[in-house]
Structures are given as C-alpha cells and as structure tokens.
Design a protein around this motif. Structure first.
Motif, PDB file in Angstrom:
ATOM      1  N   ASN A  84     -36.661  46.224 102.629  1.00 37.40           N
ATOM      2  CA  ASN A  84     -36.634  47.652 102.283  1.00 37.40           C
ATOM      3  C   ASN A  84     -35.224  48.159 101.981  1.00 37.40           C
ATOM      4  O   ASN A  84     -34.914  49.320 102.205  1.00 37.40           O
ATOM      5  N   ARG A  85     -34.371  47.283 101.473  1.00 39.85           N
ATOM      6  CA  ARG A  85     -33.021  47.711 101.103  1.00 39.85           C
ATOM      7  C   ARG A  85     -33.098  48.675  99.921  1.00 39.85           C
ATOM      8  O   ARG A  85     -34.115  48.781  99.242  1.00 39.85           O
ATOM      9  N   ASP A  86     -31.990  49.374  99.664  1.00 36.31           N
ATOM     10  CA  ASP A  86     -31.930  50.277  98.517  1.00 36.31           C
ATOM     11  C   ASP A  86     -32.056  49.470  97.230  1.00 36.31           C
ATOM     12  O   ASP A  86     -31.541  48.353  97.136  1.00 36.31           O
ATOM     13  N   PRO A  87     -32.700  50.040  96.226  1.00 37.37           N
ATOM     14  CA  PRO A  87     -32.798  49.359  94.934  1.00 37.37           C
ATOM     15  C   PRO A  87     -31.417  49.160  94.317  1.00 37.37           C
ATOM     16  O   PRO A  87     -30.537  50.003  94.462  1.00 37.37           O
ATOM     17  N   ARG A  88     -31.258  48.058  93.629  1.00 31.63           N
ATOM     18  CA  ARG A  88     -30.012  47.788  92.904  1.00 31.63           C
ATOM     19  C   ARG A  88     -30.130  48.371  91.497  1.00 31.63           C
ATOM     20  O   ARG A  88     -31.226  48.503  90.956  1.00 31.63           O
ATOM     21  N   SER A  89     -28.990  48.669  90.906  1.00 33.31           N
ATOM     22  CA  SER A  89     -28.996  49.308  89.589  1.00 33.31           C
ATOM     23  C   SER A  89     -29.700  48.460  88.535  1.00 33.31           C
ATOM     24  O   SER A  89     -30.435  48.986  87.695  1.00 33.31           O
ATOM     25  N   GLU A  90     -29.525  47.133  88.581  1.00 32.26           N
ATOM     26  CA  GLU A  90     -30.181  46.281  87.581  1.00 32.26           C
ATOM     27  C   GLU A  90     -31.700  46.261  87.775  1.00 32.26           C
ATOM     28  O   GLU A  90     -32.460  46.132  86.811  1.00 32.26           O
ATOM     29  N   GLU A  91     -32.159  46.407  89.021  1.00 29.50           N
ATOM     30  CA  GLU A  91     -33.604  46.476  89.284  1.00 29.50           C
ATOM     31  C   GLU A  91     -34.179  47.782  88.738  1.00 29.50           C
ATOM     32  O   GLU A  91     -35.240  47.792  88.111  1.00 29.50           O
ATOM     33  N   MET A  92     -33.462  48.875  88.983  1.00 30.80           N
ATOM     34  CA  MET A  92     -33.922  50.170  88.470  1.00 30.80           C
ATOM     35  C   MET A  92     -33.924  50.167  86.943  1.00 30.80           C
ATOM     36  O   MET A  92     -34.847  50.707  86.326  1.00 30.80           O
ATOM     37  N   ALA A  93     -32.922  49.541  86.338  1.00 27.31           N
ATOM     38  CA  ALA A  93     -32.864  49.464  84.878  1.00 27.31           C
ATOM     39  C   ALA A  93     -34.049  48.661  84.331  1.00 27.31           C
ATOM     40  O   ALA A  93     -34.609  49.008  83.285  1.00 27.31           O
ATOM     41  N   SER A  94     -34.442  47.605  85.025  1.00 22.83           N
ATOM     42  CA  SER A  94     -35.584  46.798  84.580  1.00 22.83           C
ATOM     43  C   SER A  94     -36.886  47.580  84.649  1.00 22.83           C
ATOM     44  O   SER A  94     -37.752  47.437  83.774  1.00 22.83           O
ATOM     45  N   CYS A  95     -37.049  48.405  85.670  1.00 20.82           N
ATOM     46  CA  CYS A  95     -38.294  49.164  85.855  1.00 20.82           C
ATOM     47  C   CYS A  95     -38.311  50.495  85.105  1.00 20.82           C
ATOM     48  O   CYS A  95     -39.382  51.068  84.905  1.00 20.82           O
TER      49      CYS A  95
END
Length: 190
Positions: free
Chosen positions: A139-150
């Motif tokens: 449950n860590r904070d989302p990473r910027s590259e993960e948010m960019a992918s979604c």
C-alpha cells in the motif's frame, strides 16, 4: 412544485445558503487545458481515446505497462452507474480491493458508503474509480511512472462518464487530477 420558476427558486436557495454562511459551488465552463502541460498524444493515449467501456475494461485487465502487473491479484477498473453525475476518484486499490476487484470495499469503502448515505446517495448512484488500477505493494504511495501509465485509462473513464462533479478522495488523487504538488490543505475550497 407546479408552475415554479427554477431560476427564482435557485436564487432563493442561494440567498438562504449565503445567510447561513454555506459556500455555494457553481459549475464553471469546461476547464481549459492546464498551463505548461503538454497534451498526451502518445500512441497509448490515442488508442485508449477510441475505446468504449467494455474494451477499456478488457485493456485495463490485461495491462502490463508498469511493474504493478507482477504483484497484483487483479486490476480494479471501477464500479457504479456509468451515467452518474458524480465520479469519486481514489488513490489506488488496497488489499481488499485487489482481492475483490472493486474500489473502496475495505474500511475506506465503509466510510465512503456512510458519507454517501449522509447526502442521500448510495454507491450504485455514483461511479467510483482510482488513479491506479493495480495495488502498489504494501500500500505504498503510487510512483509517478505508475500514475502516468494509468492516466489514459482514468481520463477515458472521465470522457465516457462526463460527470458533473469529480470528487478527489485524498491527497494523491487530488494532486494527480489537478497535476499539482500543492498540499491538500491549500487545495481545499479552491
């Protein structure tokens, strides 16, 4: 109310609310593109923009654009009324959401259900989605590259839904939707 004048009734309601010092939120014209933010014209974004609900759901279910696909049990696409006026956007799925495949089903979901009931709604009357479609490990904070992918997936959900109101549930959801790093305390009421 037979023969009522809607404009007069709204004006009267606003006067009552102002007298009670309750802020009135008025719908603005559609937002202009954010300044200094290049429009996403990536091949992924262009493909996603053409998808209907079912193809979008299938694409999210098989997504392998970031490392989260290796640790998820399943994707968490979103649930609710696809004609809803209200979209609630959370940060990312938690353990229960990853297990069940639906957003806001754990403790946060119980709180959300209570909040919706308090304003006369049930979760089936809104649409609920997340910034991320997969659970980050621990449950860590989302990473910027993960948010960019979604991001293209969520933007397409917004385009298909055309909600009148988008509720950002939490700091990361608010900052991601607004493309801002401003602390949430300073974002409130603006």
């Amino acid at each position: 109310m037979v023969g009522c004048n809607l404009k007069t009734d709204l004006d009267t309601q606003r006067q009552y609310l102002a007298a009670m010092e309750i802020p009135v939120w008025v719908r603005r014209e559609p937002a202009q593109p954010l300044a200094n933010q290049p429009e996403d014209t990536s091949p992924q974004r262009r493909e996603v923009q053409k998808m209907d609900w079912e193809l979008l759901r299938e694409t999210v279910a098989t997504c392998r654009l970031c490392e989260l696909c290796r640790t998820r049990k399943q994707t968490v696409f979103g649930v609710g009324d696809r004609a809803a006026d209200c979209l609630i956007v959370g940060e990312a799925p938690g353990a229960e959401e990853d297990r069940l495949g639906d957003p806001f089903v754990g403790r946060a979901g119980q709180l959300l259900n209570s909040m919706l009931r308090a304003i006369g709604l049930v979760r089936e009357q809104v649409y609920i989605a997340n910034i991320l479609k997969c659970r980050p490990p621990g449950n860590r904070d989302p990473r910027s590259e993960e948010m960019a992918s979604c991001e293209p997936y969520l933007l397409r959900q917004i385009e298909l839904l055309q909600p009148k109101v988008i509720v950002a549930a939490g700091r990361i959801a608010a900052q991601s939707l607004l493309r801002s790093t401003t602390p949430i305390g300073r974002l409130r009421g603006r």
